[in-house]
Design a protein around this motif. Sequence first.
Motif, PDB file in Angstrom:
ATOM      1  N   ALA A   1     -10.308   0.847  -6.851  1.00 27.93           N
ATOM      2  CA  ALA A   1     -10.523   2.026  -6.063  1.00 27.93           C
ATOM      3  C   ALA A   1      -9.298   2.731  -5.591  1.00 27.93           C
ATOM      4  O   ALA A   1      -9.264   3.859  -5.256  1.00 27.93           O
ATOM      5  CB  ALA A   1     -11.357   2.010  -4.967  1.00 27.93           C
ATOM      6  N   GLY A   2      -7.987   1.966  -5.963  1.00 26.03           N
ATOM      7  CA  GLY A   2      -6.747   2.619  -5.622  1.00 26.03           C
ATOM      8  C   GLY A   2      -6.739   2.444  -4.206  1.00 26.03           C
ATOM      9  O   GLY A   2      -5.695   3.279  -3.615  1.00 26.03           O
ATOM     10  N   LEU A   3      -7.297   1.501  -3.387  1.00 26.27           N
ATOM     11  CA  LEU A   3      -7.051   1.505  -2.041  1.00 26.27           C
ATOM     12  C   LEU A   3      -6.578   0.036  -1.679  1.00 26.27           C
ATOM     13  O   LEU A   3      -6.516  -1.223  -2.139  1.00 26.27           O
ATOM     14  CB  LEU A   3      -8.377   1.361  -1.231  1.00 26.27           C
ATOM     15  N   THR A   4      -5.491   0.178  -0.890  1.00 30.19           N
ATOM     16  CA  THR A   4      -4.499  -0.931  -0.354  1.00 30.19           C
ATOM     17  C   THR A   4      -4.917  -1.463   0.948  1.00 30.19           C
ATOM     18  O   THR A   4      -4.580  -0.706   1.840  1.00 30.19           O
ATOM     19  CB  THR A   4      -3.064  -0.539  -0.376  1.00 30.19           C
ATOM     20  N   MET A   5      -5.182  -2.717   1.106  1.00 35.44           N
ATOM     21  CA  MET A   5      -5.210  -3.217   2.465  1.00 35.44           C
ATOM     22  C   MET A   5      -3.763  -3.776   2.861  1.00 35.44           C
ATOM     23  O   MET A   5      -2.955  -4.342   2.145  1.00 35.44           O
ATOM     24  CB  MET A   5      -5.926  -4.439   2.628  1.00 35.44           C
ATOM     25  N   VAL A   6      -3.366  -3.193   4.015  1.00 35.20           N
ATOM     26  CA  VAL A   6      -2.184  -3.466   4.517  1.00 35.20           C
ATOM     27  C   VAL A   6      -2.321  -4.484   5.689  1.00 35.20           C
ATOM     28  O   VAL A   6      -3.125  -4.139   6.785  1.00 35.20           O
ATOM     29  CB  VAL A   6      -1.365  -2.406   5.080  1.00 35.20           C
TER      30      VAL A   6
END
Length: 306
Positions: free
Chosen positions: A174-179
């Motif tokens: 989904a192109g989501l990065t957890m930071v």
Amino acid sequence: MRRRNFVKSTLGLAGAAALSTGNLSARPTAKNKFNLKYAPHFGMFKNMAGDDLIDQLKFMADQGFTALEDNGMMGRPVDVQEKIAKEMSRLGMEMGVFVIDKGGNGANTLAAGKKEYVDIFLDGCKRAVETAKRVNAKWATVVPGDFERNLPIGLQTGNVIDALRRGSEILEPAGLTMVLEPLSDTPNLFLRTSDQTYEICRGVNSPSCKILFDIYHMQKNEGHIIPHINWAWPEIGYFQIGDNPGRKEPTTGEINYKNIFKYIYDRSKKENKSFIMGMEHGNFNPGKEGEQSVINAYIESDKFPI
């Protein structure tokens, strides 16, 4: 100010706020032009802009802020999320982090390696993807939770890496990065320093798992800020700001933010990178005067030679 207080305050705004266009309008030219993408949060300028969330966005953009972060975004009604996203798009603002709901905490720590805790985290990741689509978000905050003190630290680290790998498998398409955010709120927290977070990100080995380098927390836990940013740089995806002591705007404490901002700007420009700088702090002074002081602090701290 602890994260749960930020989330509580932002969720409180969500429940009652009716999002209308109000009397403010987007300005064709912002009052200030900043070198970095500083991201205020809802409520930071409510005395000057009013309680309406859309009016607050317009005020932020008018002052030159080009991003927003909203820890409690996942808890807002869908129609509110969509209205916020639409207005941000119109204003040319980027969405910063929101917190993945139940993405690891004291009640379901990922360090324990328990299936029921991991399942809660993975469910949060799935729901975060849907929120991110609605608000055009690329980053979401994860805190793995507390130590599981009946396990050796190596086993806890392995459990966290395993859980985050599974989360990355959900987020990456989904192109989501957890930071991942190391915190200083309590010594019970598993994730405490930037080098520990760097090690975990390398173990997860996914573009969807990076470091949220909160300068306030890292000043408290490890100090030596610019060298630690340098060492952890390849795995940093996002920065947050807060002076120490007090967790208020730059210039109110001991951290030399002008030098830190210059380092981040210079290196980012050299490597063609870009970071959102989340303003996750309170206002040192109350009321409109305090809010103007926040704006002035960023104008001053952003005045570095380029």
